[in-house]
Write a protein that holds these residues in place. Sequence first.
Motif, short mmCIF file in Angstrom:
data_model
loop_
_atom_site.label_atom_id
_atom_site.label_comp_id
_atom_site.label_asym_id
_atom_site.label_seq_id
_atom_site.Cartn_x
_atom_site.Cartn_y
_atom_site.Cartn_z
N UNK A 243 27.77 13.87 -48.26
CA UNK A 243 28.16 15.22 -48.65
C UNK A 243 28.91 15.95 -47.55
N UNK A 244 29.52 17.04 -47.97
CA UNK A 244 30.36 17.86 -47.09
C UNK A 244 29.61 18.32 -45.83
N UNK A 245 28.31 18.58 -45.98
CA UNK A 245 27.53 19.11 -44.87
C UNK A 245 27.48 18.20 -43.65
N UNK A 246 27.61 16.88 -43.87
CA UNK A 246 27.58 15.97 -42.72
C UNK A 246 28.81 16.16 -41.84
N UNK A 247 29.91 16.64 -42.45
CA UNK A 247 31.12 16.88 -41.67
C UNK A 247 31.25 18.33 -41.27
N UNK A 248 31.29 19.21 -42.27
CA UNK A 248 31.49 20.63 -41.97
C UNK A 248 30.25 21.24 -41.33
N UNK A 249 29.17 20.50 -41.32
CA UNK A 249 27.99 20.95 -40.57
C UNK A 249 28.06 20.53 -39.11
N UNK A 250 29.21 20.00 -38.68
CA UNK A 250 29.45 19.71 -37.26
C UNK A 250 30.14 20.92 -36.62
N UNK A 251 30.06 21.01 -35.31
CA UNK A 251 30.64 22.15 -34.61
C UNK A 251 31.79 21.71 -33.72
N UNK A 252 32.68 22.65 -33.46
CA UNK A 252 33.82 22.30 -32.60
C UNK A 252 34.22 23.49 -31.74
N UNK A 253 35.19 23.24 -30.91
CA UNK A 253 35.78 24.26 -30.04
C UNK A 253 37.26 24.34 -30.41
N UNK A 254 37.70 25.50 -30.90
CA UNK A 254 39.10 25.63 -31.29
C UNK A 254 39.77 26.72 -30.46
N UNK A 255 41.07 26.60 -30.31
CA UNK A 255 41.80 27.61 -29.56
C UNK A 255 43.01 28.04 -30.40
N UNK A 256 43.16 29.36 -30.55
CA UNK A 256 44.31 29.89 -31.30
C UNK A 256 45.26 30.60 -30.34
N UNK A 296 31.30 5.18 -32.97
CA UNK A 296 32.33 6.18 -32.68
C UNK A 296 31.75 7.23 -31.74
N UNK A 297 32.62 7.91 -31.05
CA UNK A 297 32.16 8.96 -30.12
C UNK A 297 32.51 10.36 -30.59
N UNK A 298 33.25 10.47 -31.70
CA UNK A 298 33.66 11.81 -32.14
C UNK A 298 33.42 12.02 -33.64
N UNK A 299 33.45 13.29 -34.04
CA UNK A 299 33.15 13.68 -35.41
C UNK A 299 34.33 13.55 -36.36
N UNK A 300 35.54 13.32 -35.82
CA UNK A 300 36.74 13.59 -36.60
C UNK A 300 36.76 12.92 -37.98
N UNK A 301 36.54 11.61 -37.97
CA UNK A 301 36.64 10.91 -39.25
C UNK A 301 35.47 11.26 -40.20
N UNK A 302 34.36 11.68 -39.60
CA UNK A 302 33.22 12.07 -40.44
C UNK A 302 33.61 13.30 -41.27
N UNK A 303 34.22 14.30 -40.62
CA UNK A 303 34.60 15.49 -41.38
C UNK A 303 35.71 15.15 -42.36
N UNK A 430 39.19 19.68 -30.78
CA UNK A 430 38.21 19.45 -29.70
C UNK A 430 36.75 19.55 -30.15
N UNK A 431 35.93 18.71 -29.55
CA UNK A 431 34.49 18.76 -29.79
C UNK A 431 33.89 19.79 -28.84
N UNK A 432 32.84 20.43 -29.30
CA UNK A 432 32.26 21.48 -28.48
C UNK A 432 31.33 20.84 -27.44
N UNK A 433 31.26 21.47 -26.26
CA UNK A 433 30.47 20.93 -25.16
C UNK A 433 29.17 21.72 -25.02
N UNK A 473 42.43 5.65 -32.07
CA UNK A 473 41.85 5.12 -30.83
C UNK A 473 40.88 6.12 -30.20
N UNK A 474 41.25 7.42 -30.34
CA UNK A 474 40.43 8.46 -29.70
C UNK A 474 39.03 8.56 -30.29
N UNK A 475 38.88 8.14 -31.58
CA UNK A 475 37.55 8.22 -32.22
C UNK A 475 36.55 7.31 -31.54
#
Length: 661
Positions: A243-256, A296-303, A430-433, A473-475
């Motif tokens: 379900x969507x929650x496994x991805x959109x329930x992840x957190x990130x760091x964004x810059x605008x 994998x080390x990142x959330x990207x493909x999960x979301x 970016x993933x949040x630290x 590759x980054x994933x």
Amino acid sequence: MGLLSEGSPLSWEDTKSHADHVRTHGIIQFLNQFKKLRDRTKDVLYWGDEVEYMLVKFDHKNRTAKLSLNALPVLDELQKTEKEHPDNHPTTWRPEYAAYMVEGTPGKPYGGMMAHFNLVESNMKLRREEIRKLLAADEYPMSLTAFPRLGCGNFTDPITKPTPTDGASHSLFYADQVIFQGHPRFRTLTRNIRQRRGQKVAINVPIFKDKNTPSPFIEDLSQYGDNGESAKAAKPDHIYMDCMGFGMGCSCLQVTFQACNITEARKLYDQLTPLCPIMLALSAASPIYRGYLSDLDTRWTVISQSVDDRTDEERGLKPLKENKFVINKSRYDSIDSYLSCSAYSNIKLVYDKDIFEKLKSEGIDDLLARHIAHLFIRDPISLFSEKINQNDEEDTDHFENIQSTNWQTMRFKPPPPHSNIGWRVEFRPMEVQLTDFENAAYTVFLVLMTRVILTFELNFIIPLSNVDDNLRRAFKRDAIREEKFCFRKDLLTDDSPPIAEQCVIDCCEGKTCTQQDHFTQMSIDEIIHGKDDYPGLIPLIDKYIDMTEIDVDTRCTIQQYLKLISDRASGKLKTTAQWTRDFVMSHADYKHDSVVPESVNYDLLMKCAQITDGNFDPELLPVSAKSKTSDNIPPAMRKVDAYLNKKNPRNGEMTMLNNST
Ligand code: GLU
Ligand code: MG
């Protein structure tokens, strides 16, 4: 995570029946705004960060850590200052997808002064403090990219029970109450994504195969109430989520960023694109999903998989009958075209030809028209009955509806109506630290990169096929140590001032670039520090800083931040993902079967909370990693700012850059 229109959500069938209406009026709204705002200029490059937090509740007696579904009342309190003082609030708070998440940004964007870099961490600390004050003693505001045991047994407080045949998501693991309940958008998106796709979303992440992991790894999903749909969707040797929650329930760091004008915004959109995979790998922080160590080390493909609402036809599994396009990517994915040059946009761009023609006939240039017509291949996936009929001269809800549910690595954002905000771009991967120090470091590094790009007129553009390849590759597990990335080695353009002896390249005017010798394969270490004639990102930033007026404290802070990025890139320090993985693998309760049990989750999150509190682990962050962050600008610098404000009264008026969460 998008537009928060208020109202009564329509069913998927009704939303679908209005899809063409939303698209048609969305385009009219875009055109109306574009015509009004194409010439809007701002004098300074404004910017701001966004951090998504999770509320975690510890039970020290039973050694458990759970997600506290408390965001609604916490958010109500957090938003009070903004409501009472709309023009003067140090922090801004918005809801996010899950009932355990809140999203915080600085109350005002930062501007062109170097001293602004010294405010970022302090504001992040303040935000965490503001949340913490509202939580119980055993609760903690954590900036975790992915909660390791999301979807495992009793992972929430209070306990929730999934409803596999009912509700919005039909998940075997994630109850609908875990979705934020304060706004209907999130539930509606969840239901409509599932209904549009015609089945539940299927998220498969390769499992990390340890010595005791069953091979093949196949779960018995009937124990969770599966009727066969999940068993069919789950791939062997993968962690399955539904379900969507496994991805959109992840957190990130964004810059605008708010650019000076539309041209600069388009340029930044393009130039930051090749940095997306690099920053994703550098910030990797999420190796565990549904209680299993992944490969994998990142959330990207999960979301990406978690919001993939494409039908079988759109995914190319059946011939097109009901749908219009075969679409190569999920709504959450990397970008498919550049906005200021076409030569390197060498991947398939699916776009709506009629919309493209309409935009062209109204004077929108080819590249921008293609970009918008590409975003508009999607259906609206949430619509409120009160919002169907709008004043296209004044409103932009229909445009924003489609725009804000295209969750791509970069987002190009026209100015919102009735505001003085300019043309913006959002950097999203970016993933949040864990610590405010790290989040400030990644933010400041990225903002400094924009200064470097604009000041030295550099060109980072590589073919988009290579950007996509870099992202894949980054994933991966340990991408930072193991992978090489395609990167541009000749950064100078005809317009670059002479900063080094390098060959000058032609920019990508017109034709597809075939000059592969502009690019080379480099490790993240080499990209950050340089290799042969390629100068490296940190040396470029150093050159920029040497040219600027900067106070001692800010300089010291920036140096600390660059040191962190440098040490992560060189492998001297671990990424959060590597550190987390090593913590689990060396824990006495870990049985080398890829399972992260409750006790390991508890110890891991306790350790994370201590790190966030400043008890750094030298493998992740040296104890010496301390900045001179401050909550205000030194008086001398303030004088300069006041002078600039006088020259540019817009400076002080600016409200939030990010009008949607
Ligand atoms: N939480 C999402 C992520 O981790 C982003 C949602 C948003 O667009 O704000 O990428
Ligand atoms: Mg968000």
